[in-house]
Design a protein around this motif. Structure first.
Motif, PDB file in Angstrom:
ATOM      1  N   LEU A  71      72.322  -0.096  86.993  1.00 45.02           N
ATOM      2  CA  LEU A  71      73.078   0.720  86.053  1.00 45.02           C
ATOM      3  C   LEU A  71      73.658   1.966  86.724  1.00 45.02           C
ATOM      4  O   LEU A  71      74.752   2.403  86.369  1.00 45.02           O
ATOM      5  CB  LEU A  71      72.181   1.124  84.878  1.00 45.02           C
ATOM      6  CG  LEU A  71      71.881   0.000  83.889  1.00 45.02           C
ATOM      7  CD1 LEU A  71      70.773   0.410  82.926  1.00 45.02           C
ATOM      8  CD2 LEU A  71      73.124  -0.377  83.100  1.00 45.02           C
ATOM      9  N   VAL A 128      76.876   0.755  88.402  1.00 45.28           N
ATOM     10  CA  VAL A 128      78.003   0.486  87.494  1.00 45.28           C
ATOM     11  C   VAL A 128      78.476   1.762  86.795  1.00 45.28           C
ATOM     12  O   VAL A 128      79.661   1.910  86.492  1.00 45.28           O
ATOM     13  CB  VAL A 128      77.649  -0.609  86.457  1.00 45.28           C
ATOM     14  CG1 VAL A 128      77.383  -1.933  87.137  1.00 45.28           C
ATOM     15  CG2 VAL A 128      76.485  -0.208  85.576  1.00 45.28           C
ATOM     16  N   LEU A 129      77.549   2.710  86.523  1.00 45.08           N
ATOM     17  CA  LEU A 129      77.959   3.979  85.931  1.00 45.08           C
ATOM     18  C   LEU A 129      78.843   4.771  86.890  1.00 45.08           C
ATOM     19  O   LEU A 129      79.782   5.457  86.475  1.00 45.08           O
ATOM     20  CB  LEU A 129      76.731   4.815  85.551  1.00 45.08           C
ATOM     21  CG  LEU A 129      76.083   4.517  84.207  1.00 45.08           C
ATOM     22  CD1 LEU A 129      74.766   5.275  84.074  1.00 45.08           C
ATOM     23  CD2 LEU A 129      77.000   4.881  83.046  1.00 45.08           C
ATOM     24  N   LYS A 143      82.359   3.450  84.947  1.00 46.23           N
ATOM     25  CA  LYS A 143      81.752   4.232  83.866  1.00 46.23           C
ATOM     26  C   LYS A 143      82.314   3.866  82.492  1.00 46.23           C
ATOM     27  O   LYS A 143      81.563   3.611  81.545  1.00 46.23           O
ATOM     28  CB  LYS A 143      81.953   5.722  84.125  1.00 46.23           C
ATOM     29  CG  LYS A 143      81.203   6.613  83.143  1.00 46.23           C
ATOM     30  CD  LYS A 143      81.231   8.060  83.589  1.00 46.23           C
ATOM     31  CE  LYS A 143      80.407   8.932  82.658  1.00 46.23           C
ATOM     32  NZ  LYS A 143      80.322  10.327  83.119  1.00 46.23           N
ATOM     33  N   THR A 161      81.243   0.432  81.414  1.00 48.86           N
ATOM     34  CA  THR A 161      79.832   0.448  81.023  1.00 48.86           C
ATOM     35  C   THR A 161      79.666   1.022  79.621  1.00 48.86           C
ATOM     36  O   THR A 161      78.936   0.473  78.793  1.00 48.86           O
ATOM     37  CB  THR A 161      79.001   1.280  82.021  1.00 48.86           C
ATOM     38  OG1 THR A 161      79.191   0.763  83.341  1.00 48.86           O
ATOM     39  CG2 THR A 161      77.524   1.233  81.682  1.00 48.86           C
TER      40      THR A 161
END
Length: 339
Positions: free
Chosen positions: A245, A248-249, A253, A256
């Motif tokens: 996470l 991907v953030l 962002k 997500t």
């Protein structure tokens, strides 16, 4: 906010946030990650967990404990985890009582909190590209589909329990995905979050009284093994999911956030207040009973509210209370950031 600049009230509130995350994650359909997201510390939570890596291990094994503690944002994580642990033996017990005696109103409050959470995320979300709208729709579909799945049978195989730990902790890191509801679908909610936790509580009580007779109780020992393996799986899940996470953030962002909006919206079906419980049946058509003498939950039969009775309007009031709690958390988060 760095751990060195936190005031006493901020530290206390972090423990309370941990309490809220732990309690929320125990309720089927509610995600502890939503609490982190709305309270404004979700990204710090993910990035702090992401710091538990090879560099942190190197600092620890070289006895550089102060550097290790600062590197992983230790005070922040410790206060949150302290709140979660306290929750398992206090707030979650109170929550269990409230759900038994005031079920409609508890679900109504959680429903309101999730509605408020959706508003909180959407109001600052401004990337309505086709890709992100598609991700929102996919998240909603997955959330709804999960709520309609039929639960499996209980399985205390330790390898499967470890896997349950990895998946069950997902609610802490992925807002909208309820780890406890996933455990219901896996058939292990009662085993892992009721029977195993009660076994630990009973064991601690026995140890305080210097009663070691539980060591000859095969069922108790098995439940303690299950709890240890589940905890190891949860820790593994927290660290590995946080790395995913965190990546991907950092790189996707908005995408997500779009998926999170979808997941949270899809989870509304799970926490819909107006529903009847459906219990598991044994091979003879009788209600299945767990080790504590309680019926084993299978799923829910949802229905529309009856507008001719007073409890419906009381439930609407609790929906508003849930929304108000989220708005207050947002206000507090903004106030903290301005300090």
């Amino acid at each position: 906010m760095s751990q060195n600049t936190r005031t006493f009230s901020d530290k206390l509130f972090l423990v309370i946030k941990g309490l809220a995350m732990g309690a929320a994650n125990k309720v089927p359909g509610v995600s502890g990650g939503v609490v982190a997201f709305v309270a404004g510390f979700y990204e710090e939570f993910i990035y702090s967990l992401q710091k538990i890596n090879g560099k942190a291990l190197k600092l620890f094994i070289n006895f550089r404990f102060k550097s290790f503690w600062r590197y992983i944002n230790g005070r922040f994580l410790a206060l949150l985890i302290l709140g979660m642990l306290i929750s398992y033996f206090s707030v979650s017990k109170i929550l269990d009582y409230l759900i038994i005696h005031f079920e409609l109103y508890v679900w109504a409050a959680f429903f309101g909190m999730i509605v408020g959470s959706i508003y909180y995320i959407i109001k600052d979300f401004n990337d309505w590209s086709r890709r992100n709208i598609s991700l929102i729709l996919i998240g909603i579909i997955i959330g709804v589909a999960i709520s309609l799945l039929e639960p499996a049978k209980e399985n205390d195989n330790l390898l499967f329990v470890f896997f349950c730990g990895i998946i069950g902790v997902s609610g802490m890191t992925l807002p909208g995905l309820s780890g406890s509801f996933i455990l219901i679908l896996f058939g292990n909610y009662v085993l892992l979050l009721v029977d195993a936790v009660n076994a630990l509580y009973d064991t601690i009580t026995d140890l305080i009284q210097w009663d070691l007779s539980f060591m000859h109780n095969a069922q108790r020992i098995q439940l303690l093994k299950v709890l240890v393996v589940f905890s190891l799986g949860s820790i593994t899940g927290l660290v590995t999911l946080s790395h995913l996470l965190g990546y991907v953030l950092k790189h996707y962002k908005n995408a997500t956030f779009a998926a999170i909006i979808g997941f949270i919206t899809g989870s509304l079906g799970v926490v819909w207040p107006w529903k009847h419980k459906i219990y598991k049946l044994d091979d003879f058509g009788k209600t299945l009973i767990d080790a504590q003498g309680d019926p084993v939950l299978d799923n829910y039969d949802r229905y529309l509210p009856d507008l001719t009775i007073a409890p419906t309007y009381i439930a609407f009031f609790f929906v508003l209370i849930g929304i108000a709690i989220v708005l207050w958390l947002e206000w507090y988060g903004n106030r903290t950031l301005k300090k």
